[in-house]
Design an enzyme around this catalytic site. Structure first.
Site: not given
Length: 409
Positions: A153, A326
């Protein structure tokens, strides 16, 4: 110099494309400087520390530590354990009734003969490390705790760039490069690319930017329908930017009418307040983790955005795809490996002078790479929607920049 005799490494929290490489970098650096320093790795993060479950780093592991740069995930395992959440630790069988998990962890470090503990994780991991470091200092344990900042993030105060975030953006772009061709499968297709990022839109914005770089490097043949306009990012929605659904729906309907598809990138934290309010109004329970965070996979923001836009833009089919797992499980890219190695080298240097803190480029001190004091570390750093590359990207795709929104952590 106060050479440590034994160091321990643990990884915790969610995955990021840096954990394996960070473990490898620490092992390599200690081995280069002084191979007599013992190294252990706690299995499954703080869980392993509480249970006394660890790997010994053998000569064979030291010789082959470079292999860890080629893999994603964390070979030593992660877990989400908050040492100050006593109730959760008891429930999971990590401590007994009446035990303080911080004391159990501290005593285990002493029992294992550890002088320096390296924690590799995000804001939750490093605030847990900060709590542990404070406990150790208060109770005169004489142990050093050094954190490395992992989070895709990129939302940790006051760290300029967290480990793994660059790779996650690059991988998310590659993921969507395949998914986008699904627009061929159905007329008037709406594709929603949901990108990880709890209350920070950096990864969504950076993923969209990296994806557009892939488009820039591609050759097109619009005469047979191979048109960049259909592969383009048509909208980017992040928690820090206000969304005018009606205005965006009008704009995106025009895109749909023109190119027969719409592709939007949505942060998993965007629109969460509205979704949670909807759930609570229906009497539904909002699931949370051990740290009190809303479980975003259960809330499903991508689905919500798809439902909001589909009818308004006249989509015949809506496809929601999530790149998070992923992207976050990838091996580190070249840029991240360079950053990881520089941080790991400084972490080892700090270990020799017994300096605790989280290693990172300190935004409050001229972006100097240093051991940042634990009390200054906190999560929830918002993405700056006035960042020039983001403003330019919005202009490039024809999206108006919304007003700034204050996000809660």
């Amino acid at each position: 110099m106060n050479k440590p005799k034994k160091v321990a490494i643990l990884t915790a929290g969610g995955l990021a494309p840096c954990l394996s490489s960070a473990i490898g970098s620490l092992i390599e650096r200690y081995t280069e400087i002084d191979p007599s320093i013992e190294i252990i790795c706690y299995r499954s993060g703080y869980k392993g520390l509480l249970l006394g479950d660890s790997y010994a780093v053998t000569p064979k592991i030291r010789e082959n530590a470079a292999l860890l740069h080629k893999f994603g995930g964390s070979p030593i395992g992660n877990s989400r354990v908050k040492l100050t959440n006593v109730k959760d630790c008891i429930k999971r069988g990590l401590v007994q009734e009446g035990q303080d998990p911080q004391k159990v962890a501290a005593d285990q470090l002493v029992k294992d003969g550890v002088d320096v503990l390296h924690t590799i994780g995000g804001d939750d991991t490093n605030t847990a490390a900060a709590d542990l470091a404070a406990f150790l200092a208060k109770n005169d344990y004489g142990l050093t705790v050094i954190g490395l900042p992992k989070t895709i993030d990129n939302d940790v105060f006051p760290i300029k760039q967290s480990l793994g975030a660059w790779t996650a953006a690059e991988q998310g772009a590659q993921y969507f490069q395949n998914v986008v061709a699904e627009y061929n499968a159905n007329p008037r297709m709406l594709i929603v690319h949901e990108v990880m990022g709890r209350n920070c839109g950096w990864l969504t914005a950076a993923t969209a930017m990296e994806y557009r770089k892939l488009l820039d490097r591609s050759e097109w043949l619009p005469e047979i329908g191979l048109d960049r306009a259909a592969y383009e990012v048509h909208g980017v929605f992040v928690p820090e930017m206000e969304i005018d659904l009606a205005a965006e729906a009008k704009r995106l309907r025009e895109v749909m009418d023109k190119v027969d598809c719409v592709n939007i990138f949505v942060s998993e934290g965007a629109g969460v307040d509205a979704i949670v309010a909807e759930m609570q109004a229906k009497g539904q329970e909002v699931p949370r983790d051990a740290f009190g965070h809303i479980k975003l996979d259960a809330v499903n923001p991508g689905k919500w955005f798809g439902e909001q836009f589909a009818e308004m833009i006249g989509a015949e089919k809506t496809l929601i795809q999530k790149s998070g797992y992923f992207a976050r499980a990838s091996a580190s890219n070249v840029d991240d490996i360079r950053l990881i190695k520089s941080c790991a080298d400084l972490a080892v240097e700090c270990a020799f002078r017994r300096e605790s803190g989280v290693i990172g480029h300190d935004e409050d001190n001229g972006n100097v790479l240093r051991a940042i004091e634990f009390p200054r570390i906190k999560g929830g750093k918002p993405f700056d929607i006035d960042t020039p590359w983001f403003v330019q990207m919005l202009a490039g795709i024809g999206q108006s920049k919304g007003a700034r929104v204050e996000v809660s952590h």
